[in-house]
Enzyme design. Structure first.
Site, PDB file in Angstrom:
ATOM      1  N   CYS A 135     -66.633  35.987 -21.675  1.00 39.34           N
ATOM      2  CA  CYS A 135     -67.723  36.391 -20.628  1.00 39.34           C
ATOM      3  C   CYS A 135     -68.090  37.834 -20.754  1.00 39.34           C
ATOM      4  CB  CYS A 135     -67.000  36.521 -19.323  1.00 39.34           C
ATOM      5  SG  CYS A 135     -68.107  37.428 -18.037  1.00 39.34           S
TER       6      CYS A 135
ATOM      7  N   CYS B 296     -68.730  31.524 -16.657  1.00 32.61           N
ATOM      8  CA  CYS B 296     -67.562  32.332 -16.294  1.00 32.61           C
ATOM      9  C   CYS B 296     -67.052  31.878 -14.821  1.00 32.61           C
ATOM     10  CB  CYS B 296     -67.848  33.813 -16.254  1.00 32.61           C
ATOM     11  SG  CYS B 296     -66.482  34.926 -15.678  1.00 32.61           S
TER      12      CYS B 296
ATOM     13  N   LYS C  18     -27.158  29.616 -25.457  1.00 29.32           N
ATOM     14  CA  LYS C  18     -28.049  28.581 -25.045  1.00 29.32           C
ATOM     15  C   LYS C  18     -28.805  27.921 -26.227  1.00 29.32           C
ATOM     16  CE  LYS C  18     -28.142  29.239 -20.553  1.00 29.32           C
ATOM     17  NZ  LYS C  18     -29.159  29.614 -19.835  1.00 29.32           N
TER      18      LYS C  18
ATOM     19  N   GLU D  61     -17.779  21.276 -13.126  1.00 30.36           N
ATOM     20  CA  GLU D  61     -19.251  21.087 -12.830  1.00 30.36           C
ATOM     21  C   GLU D  61     -19.072  19.606 -12.389  1.00 30.36           C
ATOM     22  OE1 GLU D  61     -20.834  24.018 -13.532  1.00 30.36           O
ATOM     23  OE2 GLU D  61     -22.860  23.297 -13.733  1.00 30.36           O
TER      24      GLU D  61
ATOM     25  N   SER E 118     -20.887  34.176 -12.850  1.00 27.25           N
ATOM     26  CA  SER E 118     -21.818  33.377 -13.641  1.00 27.25           C
ATOM     27  C   SER E 118     -21.292  33.933 -15.299  1.00 27.25           C
ATOM     28  CB  SER E 118     -23.147  34.257 -13.736  1.00 27.25           C
ATOM     29  OG  SER E 118     -23.901  33.447 -12.783  1.00 27.25           O
ATOM     30  N   LEU E 119     -22.235  33.358 -16.228  1.00 26.42           N
ATOM     31  CA  LEU E 119     -21.915  33.647 -17.622  1.00 26.42           C
ATOM     32  C   LEU E 119     -22.768  34.627 -18.092  1.00 26.42           C
ATOM     33  CD1 LEU E 119     -20.526  30.151 -18.780  1.00 26.42           C
ATOM     34  CD2 LEU E 119     -19.270  32.258 -18.649  1.00 26.42           C
TER      35      LEU E 119
ATOM     36  N   LYS F 180     -21.606  23.631 -22.363  1.00 24.04           N
ATOM     37  CA  LYS F 180     -21.849  24.008 -20.827  1.00 24.04           C
ATOM     38  C   LYS F 180     -22.616  23.096 -20.346  1.00 24.04           C
ATOM     39  CE  LYS F 180     -24.284  28.012 -19.057  1.00 24.04           C
ATOM     40  NZ  LYS F 180     -24.888  27.412 -18.055  1.00 24.04           N
TER      41      LYS F 180
ATOM     42  N   GLU G 233     -16.794  24.929 -26.046  1.00 22.23           N
ATOM     43  CA  GLU G 233     -16.913  23.660 -25.304  1.00 22.23           C
ATOM     44  C   GLU G 233     -18.408  23.911 -24.689  1.00 22.23           C
ATOM     45  OE1 GLU G 233     -13.651  24.688 -23.079  1.00 22.23           O
ATOM     46  OE2 GLU G 233     -15.073  24.992 -21.189  1.00 22.23           O
TER      47      GLU G 233
ATOM     48  N   ASP H  94     -24.464  20.922 -17.590  1.00 22.92           N
ATOM     49  CA  ASP H  94     -25.660  21.475 -16.691  1.00 22.92           C
ATOM     50  C   ASP H  94     -25.613  20.487 -15.360  1.00 22.92           C
ATOM     51  OD1 ASP H  94     -27.849  22.766 -15.999  1.00 22.92           O
ATOM     52  OD2 ASP H  94     -29.287  21.587 -17.369  1.00 22.92           O
TER      53      ASP H  94
ATOM     54  N   TYR I  55     -34.911  16.450  13.866  1.00 28.34           N
ATOM     55  CA  TYR I  55     -35.014  17.833  13.207  1.00 28.34           C
ATOM     56  C   TYR I  55     -34.373  17.755  11.905  1.00 28.34           C
ATOM     57  CZ  TYR I  55     -34.194  22.663  12.248  1.00 28.34           C
ATOM     58  OH  TYR I  55     -34.219  23.923  11.592  1.00 28.34           O
ATOM     59  N   ASP I  56     -33.114  17.082  11.796  1.00 22.64           N
ATOM     60  CA  ASP I  56     -32.250  17.002  10.803  1.00 22.64           C
ATOM     61  C   ASP I  56     -32.869  16.219   9.444  1.00 22.64           C
ATOM     62  OD1 ASP I  56     -28.719  16.784  12.246  1.00 22.64           O
ATOM     63  OD2 ASP I  56     -30.104  18.357  11.767  1.00 22.64           O
TER      64      ASP I  56
ATOM     65  N   TYR J 286     -13.165  22.623 -16.230  1.00 26.91           N
ATOM     66  CA  TYR J 286     -13.287  23.495 -17.479  1.00 26.91           C
ATOM     67  C   TYR J 286     -12.450  24.980 -17.473  1.00 26.91           C
ATOM     68  CZ  TYR J 286     -17.555  24.827 -15.078  1.00 26.91           C
ATOM     69  OH  TYR J 286     -18.654  25.068 -14.139  1.00 26.91           O
TER      70      TYR J 286
ATOM     71  N   ARG K  15     -20.568  26.618  -5.451  1.00 29.53           N
ATOM     72  CA  ARG K  15     -20.500  28.018  -5.740  1.00 29.53           C
ATOM     73  C   ARG K  15     -21.250  28.674  -4.670  1.00 29.53           C
ATOM     74  NH1 ARG K  15     -23.661  31.705  -8.224  1.00 29.53           N
ATOM     75  NH2 ARG K  15     -22.617  32.835  -9.970  1.00 29.53           N
TER      76      ARG K  15
ATOM     77  N   CYS L 174     -67.523  35.288 -12.446  1.00 25.57           N
ATOM     78  CA  CYS L 174     -68.992  35.674 -12.214  1.00 25.57           C
ATOM     79  C   CYS L 174     -70.024  34.850 -12.465  1.00 25.57           C
ATOM     80  CB  CYS L 174     -69.161  36.911 -13.066  1.00 25.57           C
ATOM     81  SG  CYS L 174     -69.416  36.972 -14.713  1.00 25.57           S
TER      82      CYS L 174
ATOM     83  N   CYS M 119     -68.340  41.962 -14.427  1.00 26.12           N
ATOM     84  CA  CYS M 119     -67.505  40.623 -14.141  1.00 26.12           C
ATOM     85  C   CYS M 119     -66.324  41.198 -13.472  1.00 26.12           C
ATOM     86  CB  CYS M 119     -67.029  39.804 -15.345  1.00 26.12           C
ATOM     87  SG  CYS M 119     -65.862  38.532 -14.820  1.00 26.12           S
TER      88      CYS M 119
HETATM   89  S1  IVH Z   1     -16.492  28.838 -17.634  1.00 26.51           S
HETATM   90  C1  IVH Z   1     -15.524  32.904 -15.051  1.00 26.51           C
HETATM   91  N1  IVH Z   1     -17.149  26.634 -18.935  1.00 26.51           N
HETATM   92  O1  IVH Z   1     -22.168  27.774 -16.082  1.00 26.51           O
HETATM   93  C2  IVH Z   1     -16.508  32.029 -15.524  1.00 26.51           C
HETATM   94  N2  IVH Z   1     -18.750  27.522 -16.896  1.00 26.51           N
HETATM   95  O2  IVH Z   1     -24.297  29.579 -16.109  1.00 26.51           O
HETATM   96  C3  IVH Z   1     -16.047  30.639 -15.452  1.00 26.51           C
HETATM   97  N3  IVH Z   1     -20.753  26.043 -16.921  1.00 26.51           N
HETATM   98  O3  IVH Z   1     -21.065  29.502 -13.419  1.00 26.51           O
HETATM   99  C4  IVH Z   1     -17.006  29.534 -16.124  1.00 26.51           C
HETATM  100  N4  IVH Z   1     -20.189  24.557 -18.372  1.00 26.51           N
HETATM  101  O4  IVH Z   1     -20.790  26.829 -13.189  1.00 26.51           O
HETATM  102  C5  IVH Z   1     -17.702  27.573 -17.804  1.00 26.51           C
HETATM  103  N5  IVH Z   1     -17.558  24.746 -20.132  1.00 26.51           N
HETATM  104  C6  IVH Z   1     -17.812  25.567 -19.050  1.00 26.51           C
HETATM  105  C7  IVH Z   1     -19.266  25.575 -18.231  1.00 26.51           C
HETATM  106  C8  IVH Z   1     -19.427  26.340 -17.213  1.00 26.51           C
HETATM  107  C9  IVH Z   1     -21.059  24.852 -17.244  1.00 26.51           C
HETATM  108  C10 IVH Z   1     -21.321  26.634 -15.662  1.00 26.51           C
HETATM  109  C11 IVH Z   1     -20.505  27.382 -14.462  1.00 26.51           C
HETATM  110  C12 IVH Z   1     -20.991  28.977 -14.579  1.00 26.51           C
HETATM  111  C13 IVH Z   1     -22.411  28.644 -15.266  1.00 26.51           C
HETATM  112  C14 IVH Z   1     -23.080  29.955 -15.828  1.00 26.51           C
END
Ligand code: IVH
Length: 654
Positions: A411, A393, A299, A150, A58-59, A91, A89, A93, A12-13, A202, A112, A396, A416
């Site tokens: 068409c 088409c 972004k 991250e 989130s941001l 972000k 700084e 991924d 199963y696992d 961060y 998270r 039809c 149609c």
């Molecule tokens: S600050 C309270 N700094 O992006 C907010 N987030 O899309 C603290 N992430 O949930 C987050 N790089 O998981 C912060 N330099 C950075 C980041 C960062 C990636 C992630 C983080 C957040 C998500 C939002």
């Protein structure tokens, strides 16, 4: 016995894991009854669930310099400052984690999860050499601290791992983000170690001394100071990449620098994060339930990804235009998974020399629709196939025609079914006749059952039969009937939009509606007359002329009139009598006491304002009736939204 398992736990696992991996690679195949969906998003049954000391928010996103300036303006408003210093700084991924240290020891690591509750992955985190098992926080008077960061796989490491897997005949990983998040959830910490994971920290979300006294904004004063502290305590941080910017102009300049810098940066980034440096000011800004107001994610403008062209679907639009749509191996791009992309027309395919099986480069800038930039011809192995645009088409079977000077195959069959489907979907849409309860899937079903052959059939549905269909009951039939019934009283600009006349959208329909007493007047206007109407150019005039000189269309309008659909330009329908609310957006919530929702909409439009359907930063005014709920709560969290009572709204429009 019912509880007797039919396969072993081990089997199963292993099947469960395979399913999860398959779903991670093909998110479009995940069904709601899949065993992986039994627990909340992001949580698996394998790990204990833990509540974060502080919710992992989130941001908020931004895509251009104007958004950043807007963010700066709001921060200044919230803090009462003239200038605000920001830290900017990368972000990262990857997969976010929260680490808790108590008495200098790592006591917990969690994913998270849903933001409030995550999975306890302490054992796996301990396998990462970049996460110190102990750190000298007590030297700084800190007893308990929660860090955010991250887990990532560096670009070169990820490539190397995939090379090795290829060598060993194993399936290669699709991207480092999914691999990082999957690896953190592996059962065997030893295997975790082999995945090249690293943690970058961060954010400090919580810090107290032995007396449980909060140290954030009292002793720990800036974001930069926190990053320095983490760096000194042996963590990997963005200290080298981070920049302190003294105002939003410096922020924008630094963001620009990173548009190209990120390409050579050895960690995948999907943007930058702009944070208020001063922690007291952060506190003053506060948070919404979704994101802190002291930070914003920027972004990157355009992001490209490679994928493979698996198939082409030919979609027939409401005007009969046949659009080729590429079905590609799903790729994540700027935050969304993309699996289909429009190829526009036959010429686009020829110009880009696109073949089935090709590796394609997909681009998506911010919120914009994805686009195929081109193919990677170097990666062809000879198995790619030429694309033959259909001659008939797909719905039809009628022969397609492509008028000279046009790029579109069409068409021409008025009956149609695919065209009827699209026409009806357009007719009922929010901007057109706005019919509640008649969604896309119901329309497709009703077209297939033969209930809907064209728009007028909406008003002659066989309710007795529908009532007996699976999924339908008395209540849903009543709702549908009511939705359809109320559409009969819409102003004619909605009908003009709904008819699907080429080049006629809401704005043109409104311009047109002001010039007639009823829609049948257009039957007697020539193209020249039409071009005299403000906002109507020769191309639009020609298509309006053609529409109203087509017998089928006039018959349709007559039938609609017989069903009592409004075709008259009534006094109460006058749009934008003045511009009092020009450029302002409104939303109504709660139970309105002084006017109906329809009247409210009308009043906003009459005064040149715009109605929105939800609370967002785009909203200017929320008008509340009695018992307003979540919309009001949400709006209160956005400082730029003004909340009005019904009286205040009425006063506003005089
Ligand atoms: S600050 C309270 N700094 O992006 C907010 N987030 O899309 C603290 N992430 O949930 C987050 N790089 O998981 C912060 N330099 C950075 C980041 C960062 C990636 C992630 C983080 C957040 C998500 C939002």
């Amino acid at each position: 016995m019912l509880s007797e398992p039919i396969i072993t736990d081990f089997d199963y696992d292993s099947l469960f894991k395979q399913l999860r991996e398959l779903e991670a690679a093909h998110p479009d195949l995940v069904t709601s009854d899949s065993p992986t969906q039994r627990v909340a998003k992001g949580l698996t049954e394998d790990f204990a669930q833990v509540t974060h000391l502080v919710s992992m928010l989130s941001l908020d996103n931004s895509y251009n310099a104007a958004d950043v300036i807007d963010f700066d303006r709001k921060v200044k408003e919230l803090t009462g400052q003239q200038t605000v210093e920001y830290c900017v700084e990368p972000k990262f991924d990857g997969s976010s984690i929260a680490l808790v240290y108590e008495n200098d020891q790592l006591i917990r690591a969690a994913t998270r999860g849903d933001g409030t509750v995550g999975e306890d992955i302490t054992n796996n985190a301990r396998a990462l050499s970049s996460i110190p098992l102990s750190a000298p926080f007590s030297k700084h008077g800190i007893y308990r601290i929660e860090l955010r960061g991250e887990v990532i796989i560096k670009k070169d490491v990820f490539e190397r791992i995939n090379e090795e897997r290829k060598h060993q005949g194993l399936k290669t990983f699709q991207n480092s983000r999914n691999t990082a998040s999957g690896s953190l959830r592996l059962k065997d910490p030893k295997e975790v170690q082999s995945r090249g994971l690293e943690a970058v920290l961060y954010h400090v979300s919580y810090a107290v001394d032995k007396q449980e006294k909060n140290l954030l904004a009292t002793k720990l004063l800036t974001h930069y100071g926190n990053i320095e502290l983490l760096h000194q305590c042996g963590f990997k941080t963005p200290i080298k990449e981070l920049k302190i910017c003294k105002d939003s102009a410096h922020v924008s300049a630094f963001l620009n620098e990173w548009e190209t810098k990120r390409l050579t940066f050895n960690i995948e980034t999907d943007g930058m994060v702009v944070k208020v440096n001063d922690l007291k000011m952060q506190e003053q800004c506060g948070s919404t339930s979704h994101h802190p107001r002291w930070a914003i994610a920027y972004k990157f403008a355009a992001k490209q990804a490679q994928s493979r062209l698996l198939d082409i679907e030919y979609q027939v639009g409401r005007t009969g235009a046949v659009t080729p749509v590429a079905k590609i191996e799903p790729v994540r791009l700027a935050g969304v998974t993309i699996s289909s992309i429009s190829l526009h027309n036959e010429d686009f395919i020829t110009e880009k020399d696109i073949k089935l099986g090709d590796t394609v480069i997909v681009e998506r800038a911010g919120e914009v629709i994805p686009y195929i930039v081109g193919v990677v011809a170097d990666l062809r192995d000879g198995s790619e196939k030429k694309i033959h645009f259909p001659k008939t088409c797909p719905s039809c079977g009628s022969e397609l025609i492509r008028p000279e000077e046009e790029a579109i195959w069409r068409c021409d069959n008025a009956d149609c079914p695919a065209q009827a489907e699209e026409r009806i979907i357009h007719y009922v849409s929010k901007d057109a006749m706005d019919i509640d309860g008649l969604g896309r899937s119901i329309i497709i079903d009703f077209v297939q059952r033969g209930y809907l052959k064209n728009m007028e059939y909406i008003y002659d549905l066989p309710y007795d039969e529908i009532r007996t269909l699976e999924g339908w009951g008395e209540k849903s039939v009543t709702n549908l009937k009511e939705g359809i019934e109320s559409s009969k009283g819409r102003p004619i600009w909605r009908l003009l939009t709904a008819l699907g006349i080429r080049h006629v959208g809401v704005t043109t329909a409104k311009d047109l509606s002001k010039h007639v007493k009823n829609v049948f007047e257009f039957e007697h206007m020539d193209a020249e007359h039409l071009t005299n109407i403000e906002g109507i150019g020769p191309k639009v005039a020609q298509s309006i002329f053609e529409f109203f000189h087509n017998k089928g269309n006039i018959h349709l309008l007559e039938r609609l009139k017989e069903f009592r659909v409004n075709t008259e330009n009534r006094a109460e329908d006058a749009i934008a009598k003045n511009n009092k609310l020009q450029g302002k957006t409104f939303l109504f919530t709660g139970s309105l006491q002084q006017f109906t929702r329809d009247r409210a909409k009308q009043m906003v439009e009459e005064n040149g304002g715009t109605l929105l359907s939800g609370v967002s930063t785009k909203l200017n005014y929320l008008v509340v009736g009695e018992d307003a709920g979540s919309k009001l709560t949400k709006a209160k969290a956005i400082p730029t939204i003004e909340v009005l009572t019904e009286d205040e709204f009425l006063k506003m429009i005089g």
